[in-house]
Design a protein around this motif. Structure first.
Motif, PDB file in Angstrom:
ATOM      1  N   ALA A   4       0.811  -1.215   0.000  1.00 31.18           N
ATOM      2  CA  ALA A   4       0.000   0.000   0.000  1.00 31.18           C
ATOM      3  C   ALA A   4       0.839   1.257   0.000  1.00 31.18           C
ATOM      4  N   SER A   5       2.123   1.157   0.414  1.00 29.95           N
ATOM      5  CA  SER A   5       2.967   2.349   0.445  1.00 29.95           C
ATOM      6  C   SER A   5       3.376   2.796  -0.947  1.00 29.95           C
ATOM      7  N   ALA A  34      -2.386  -4.815   4.261  1.00 33.65           N
ATOM      8  CA  ALA A  34      -1.601  -3.697   3.727  1.00 33.65           C
ATOM      9  C   ALA A  34      -2.276  -2.362   4.015  1.00 33.65           C
ATOM     10  N   LYS A  37      -1.693  -1.499   7.675  1.00 32.82           N
ATOM     11  CA  LYS A  37      -0.300  -1.106   7.880  1.00 32.82           C
ATOM     12  C   LYS A  37      -0.042   0.318   7.406  1.00 32.82           C
ATOM     13  N   SER A  38      -0.719   0.706   6.339  1.00 35.68           N
ATOM     14  CA  SER A  38      -0.503   2.042   5.771  1.00 35.68           C
ATOM     15  C   SER A  38      -1.393   3.110   6.416  1.00 35.68           C
TER      16      SER A  38
END
Length: 312
Positions: A4-5, A34, A37-38
């Protein structure tokens, strides 16, 4: 670095949408991880996609957990979960959630809520949601009106279903199937057949769902002519060679004592399933042709790809 980054929310949303369409739960779980996490889960559009992935994949508990954790919810959020409960055969939860929604419903929410009422035979709630569909201008939307027809039919309210049907400006095959099937289930087969003829006059092609109920109620000598006509139409539409319709045709002929016609229908089924074999064996028994029934049983037993079940 997480997936996702490197991508924008629109891309993540598109990937999650594809997971919903393809029921790709494993990929959906990875994308959800993801997103968390983002920090992208604060985006209501992304969260809606995650709810929808879990709902479409049958993980309704996961969908509810995601829904409850959302800091912001919009109509799509409610629609995804209400529809998910309905599709997961948890209609009580669908109605309960619908009753808690404080937003004006759209056609998707209404159709799911009406479908849940049909499953529960909840006529009172169904009528209330019908009133809301009229209030908000969605009662004429095809899938809302079709859901209303099915709901009223399942609740045994044929006149209400016919009233809704008569207000549909351009009924489609789904509309006609709901009416025909409902009339047959409510022991009004003659009226169902009249609607079927109306459907044909409108130029709409019947499908397997149209025929299954009508063929299923052809059981007396008076119905033989009608059964033959319906069988001929399934042949023209190449539906008789499917097990779904072929099995019903076998049963119909067995009711008339026409075991040879039943076997012909069986032989024309391209991909016979266990039900096809069992239906023909049962037809032989019904017609007191036990030698033929035993012969069919032996033929079935020799097919290594088929397993004999308790019914056989």
């Amino acid at each position: 670095m997480g997936i996702a980054s490197h991508v924008v929310p629109e891309t993540i949303g598109s990937l999650l949408h594809n997971c919903s369409k393809t029921r790709a739960l494993r990929h959906g779980l990875s994308l959800h991880a993801a997103v968390v996490k983002s920090g992208m889960q604060a985006d209501v559009i992304i969260s809606n996609h995650i709810v929808n992935v879990y709902a479409k994949c049958g993980k309704i508990t996961f969908a509810r957990k995601m829904f409850d954790e959302m800091s912001e919810r919009n109509l799509v959020s409610w629609s995804a979960l209400i529809s998910g409960y309905d599709q997961a055969e948890e209609p009580t939860m669908a109605i309960e959630l619908f009753s808690k929604m404080r937003l004006d419903p759209n056609e998707y929410v209404l159709a799911s809520a009406i479908s849940a009422c049909a499953s529960l035979l909840a006529l009172t709630e169904g009528k209330q949601i019908h009133a809301q569909s009229v209030k908000f201008g969605y009662s004429s939307v095809s899938f809302v009106s079709n859901s209303l027809v099915s709901m009223y039919m399942k609740c045994g309210r044929c006149s209400d279903a016919l009233s809704v049907f008569s207000c549909i400006s351009e009924p489609n095959s789904v509309s006609y199937n709901a009416i025909i099937g409902g009339l047959v289930e409510n022991k009004q087969a003659e009226k169902g057949y009249e609607v079927f003829k109306q459907m044909r006059r409108q130029g709409l092609l019947p499908d397997r769902f149209t025929f299954v109920g009508l063929l299923g109620v052809c059981s007396t000598s008076d119905d033989l002519g009608r059964g033959l006509v319906l069988h001929c139409q399934t042949i023209k539409l190449k539906l008789d060679s499917t097990s779904f319709i072929g099995n019903v045709i076998i049963t119909m002929y067995s009711k008339f004592g026409l075991i040879e016609e039943a076997e012909k229908a069986f032989r024309l089924i391209e991909e016979k399933d266990a039900i096809s074999w069992n239906t023909l064996i049962a037809a032989c028994s019904h017609c007191d042709d036990h030698p033929k029934g035993l012969s069919i049983f032996k033929e079935m037993a020799n097919r290594v790809c088929l397993w004999l079940d308790d019914f056989t």
